[in-house]
Design a protein around this motif. Structure first.
Motif, short mmCIF file in Angstrom:
data_model
loop_
_atom_site.label_atom_id
_atom_site.label_comp_id
_atom_site.label_asym_id
_atom_site.label_seq_id
_atom_site.Cartn_x
_atom_site.Cartn_y
_atom_site.Cartn_z
N GLN A 1 44.13 -38.70 7.43
CA GLN A 1 42.80 -38.99 7.96
C GLN A 1 42.83 -39.16 9.48
N ILE A 2 43.86 -39.82 9.98
CA ILE A 2 43.99 -39.99 11.43
C ILE A 2 44.18 -38.63 12.10
N ILE A 3 45.03 -37.78 11.51
CA ILE A 3 45.28 -36.45 12.08
C ILE A 3 43.99 -35.64 12.10
N ASP A 4 43.26 -35.68 11.01
CA ASP A 4 42.03 -34.89 10.91
C ASP A 4 41.01 -35.32 11.98
N ARG A 5 40.82 -36.61 12.12
CA ARG A 5 39.85 -37.10 13.11
C ARG A 5 40.34 -36.81 14.52
N ALA A 6 41.64 -36.94 14.75
CA ALA A 6 42.17 -36.68 16.10
C ALA A 6 41.95 -35.23 16.50
N VAL A 7 42.22 -34.30 15.60
CA VAL A 7 42.03 -32.87 15.93
C VAL A 7 40.55 -32.56 16.13
N ARG A 8 39.70 -33.15 15.30
CA ARG A 8 38.26 -32.89 15.45
C ARG A 8 37.75 -33.42 16.80
N TRP A 9 38.19 -34.62 17.18
CA TRP A 9 37.78 -35.15 18.48
C TRP A 9 38.37 -34.31 19.61
N ALA A 10 39.59 -33.80 19.42
CA ALA A 10 40.18 -32.93 20.44
C ALA A 10 39.35 -31.67 20.64
N LEU A 11 38.86 -31.11 19.55
CA LEU A 11 38.01 -29.91 19.65
C LEU A 11 36.68 -30.23 20.33
N ILE A 12 36.10 -31.38 19.98
CA ILE A 12 34.82 -31.76 20.61
C ILE A 12 34.99 -31.93 22.11
N GLY A 13 36.12 -32.46 22.54
CA GLY A 13 36.30 -32.71 23.96
C GLY A 13 36.81 -31.54 24.76
N SER A 14 37.31 -30.49 24.09
CA SER A 14 37.90 -29.37 24.83
C SER A 14 37.10 -28.07 24.73
N LEU A 15 36.60 -27.76 23.55
CA LEU A 15 35.90 -26.48 23.39
C LEU A 15 34.64 -26.37 24.26
N PRO A 16 33.75 -27.36 24.29
CA PRO A 16 32.59 -27.23 25.18
C PRO A 16 33.00 -27.11 26.65
N VAL A 17 34.02 -27.86 27.07
CA VAL A 17 34.46 -27.76 28.46
C VAL A 17 35.00 -26.37 28.76
N ALA A 18 35.75 -25.80 27.82
CA ALA A 18 36.27 -24.45 28.00
C ALA A 18 35.14 -23.43 28.16
N VAL A 19 34.10 -23.60 27.36
CA VAL A 19 32.94 -22.69 27.46
C VAL A 19 32.25 -22.86 28.82
N TRP A 20 32.10 -24.10 29.26
CA TRP A 20 31.46 -24.34 30.55
C TRP A 20 32.28 -23.79 31.71
N LEU A 21 33.60 -23.83 31.59
CA LEU A 21 34.44 -23.22 32.62
C LEU A 21 34.22 -21.71 32.68
N ALA A 22 34.04 -21.10 31.50
CA ALA A 22 33.80 -19.66 31.45
C ALA A 22 32.47 -19.29 32.08
N PHE A 23 31.44 -20.14 31.88
CA PHE A 23 30.12 -19.85 32.41
C PHE A 23 29.94 -20.32 33.86
N PHE A 24 30.50 -21.46 34.18
CA PHE A 24 30.22 -22.10 35.47
C PHE A 24 31.47 -22.31 36.32
N GLY A 25 32.43 -21.39 36.19
CA GLY A 25 33.67 -21.53 36.95
C GLY A 25 33.44 -21.57 38.45
N GLN A 26 32.70 -20.60 38.97
CA GLN A 26 32.46 -20.54 40.41
C GLN A 26 31.57 -21.69 40.87
N GLU A 27 30.59 -22.07 40.04
CA GLU A 27 29.72 -23.19 40.43
C GLU A 27 30.51 -24.49 40.56
N LEU A 28 31.41 -24.74 39.62
CA LEU A 28 32.21 -25.97 39.69
C LEU A 28 33.12 -25.96 40.91
N ILE A 29 33.74 -24.83 41.20
CA ILE A 29 34.60 -24.73 42.38
C ILE A 29 33.79 -24.95 43.65
N SER A 30 32.58 -24.40 43.68
CA SER A 30 31.73 -24.57 44.85
C SER A 30 31.38 -26.04 45.08
#
Length: 381
Positions: A169-198
């Motif tokens: 149960q701990i492993i399952d929740r840890a991986v799910r929280w890891a996905l919640i915290g990383s996948l959206p950020v990865a998508v935003w880097l793909a869309f807003f990479g230059q904006e964030l650098i600016s």
């Protein structure tokens, strides 16, 4: 001298982690930064050397802070009967140290490989790689390392007490929280990479050309972010279970992949090829860990994690597209103002969509986010 101080700080901090004193260890991490600020304020003409000495003094202060008594004894678990895993831990101590050193060294080799191969490319490539990595790395430390560090003592206790189901149960929740915290950020880097650098770096000598090059590399780092966070979490799962060989196998696989792809892709894609090689190496490492999670620990809800991941990517992409569309409605704004508008609106839209539709799309932890934001107690089903 700093090598000795850093080693002492890491050892004393690990003791706090084992005792589940995360707040105390977190405060210790502030000492180096505070010491650098004070040192530069008192002796600004020293420049970089002042910063180095401030950082070392702050690290020494962190060591002393970690060793100070807390005023209460840590809550020790009940004695655990000797098990095969614990007995093998005692016999294999020297071998574990060698494995740990090898794993630590392999992580430091990645940027060294990038800098060496990038030195054959055009001027400024090494700096662009460094800037892009600086922007992409904090989510791994803030999210992946934090989750991995927190679950380590709890998982160790569950495995040593043979509470396998609770450990899963701990492993399952840890991986799910890891996905919640990383996948959206990865998508935003793909869309807003230059904006964030600016927003973060474009000032002074860092012009629009530097922003374009670094932003392109930051977008490529979006492919690296998710597997890097998973590696930080899954590696500690195996540490808690006293399974060191799977982590070593994954690290070696990633290092070999990084070497081969870097030499090939740098000739084809330049600096972007180096980042893509790093992303592929992290993907191979996390893939090996996921495969061995089922083989070594008889667990791995990969299908459920994949469904949540697809839903998170879709929600984050929809929010990012809304942000891009809103930015196009105001073409009269300056580049910087429009960048702020796109990043803020895209992030807000993505978070709102996740809270509204996350649970229906299979992101079970979205319900916990809603309960936390609304300060409502979460009852078990």
């Amino acid at each position: 001298a700093y090598v000795v101080v850093a080693t002492a700080e890491a050892l004393t901090r690990s003791r706090l982690f084992a005792q589940k004193r995360f707040v105390r260890s977190g405060v210790a991490a502030l000492w180096p930064s505070a010491a650098m600020i004070i040192a530069l304020t008192v002796h600004p003409e020293g420049g970089a050397l002042t910063l180095i000495w401030g950082f070392m003094i702050g690290s020494l202060a962190a060591v002393l802070w970690n060793l100070l008594p807390s005023g209460r004894k840590p809550a020790l678990p009940a004695p655990v009967e000797s098990s095969d895993s614990l007995e093998s831990a005692g016999r294999g101590g020297p071998r574990w140290i060698m494995v740990t050193l090898a794993l630590g060294a392999s992580g430091f080799l990645y940027p060294l490989i990038d800098r060496y191969l990038a030195s054959y490319l055009s001027s400024g490539t090494i700096a662009a790689l460094q800037y892009a990595a600086l922007v992409a790395s904090p989510p791994v430390a803030i999210w992946g390392l934090a989750i991995g560090t927190v679950i380590l003592p709890y998982l160790s206790e569950k495995y040593h007490r043979s509470n396998v189901e609770e450990a899963r149960q701990i492993i399952d929740r840890a991986v799910r929280w890891a996905l919640i915290g990383s996948l959206p950020v990865a998508v935003w880097l793909a869309f807003f990479g230059q904006e964030l650098i600016s927003l973060l770096l474009e000032r002074g000598a860092f012009d629009s050309a530097s922003r374009a090059v670094t932003g392109q590399l930051l977008r490529a780092y979006g492919l690296w972010l998710v597997p890097a966070v998973l590696c930080a979490v899954l590696g500690r799962v195996f540490y808690a279970a006293l399974k060191w060989r799977p982590v070593l196998m994954a690290a070696v696989t990633g290092l070999v992949t990084k070497l081969i792809l870097s030499i090939w892709l740098v000739r084809v894609q330049g600096a972007s090829g180096l980042v893509m090689a790093t992303a592929a190496a992290a993907a191979c490492t996390s893939g090996v860990l996921l495969f061995l999670l089922r083989r070594e620990l008889a667990y791995g809800s990969v299908a459920g994690w994949a469904r949540s991941g697809i839903a998170l990517v879709g929600v984050a992409a929809a929010g990012a597209l809304l942000g891009v569309g809103i930015g196009h409605l105001f073409p009269e704004l300056t580049w910087r103002a429009n960048s702020v508008l796109r990043v803020v609106s895209g992030t807000a839209a993505g978070v709102l969509l996740l809270l509204l539709f996350g649970t229906r799309l299979g992101v079970t932890e979205a319900r916990r986010l809603v309960a936390w934001l609304t300060a409502r107690p979460l009852h078990r089903d």
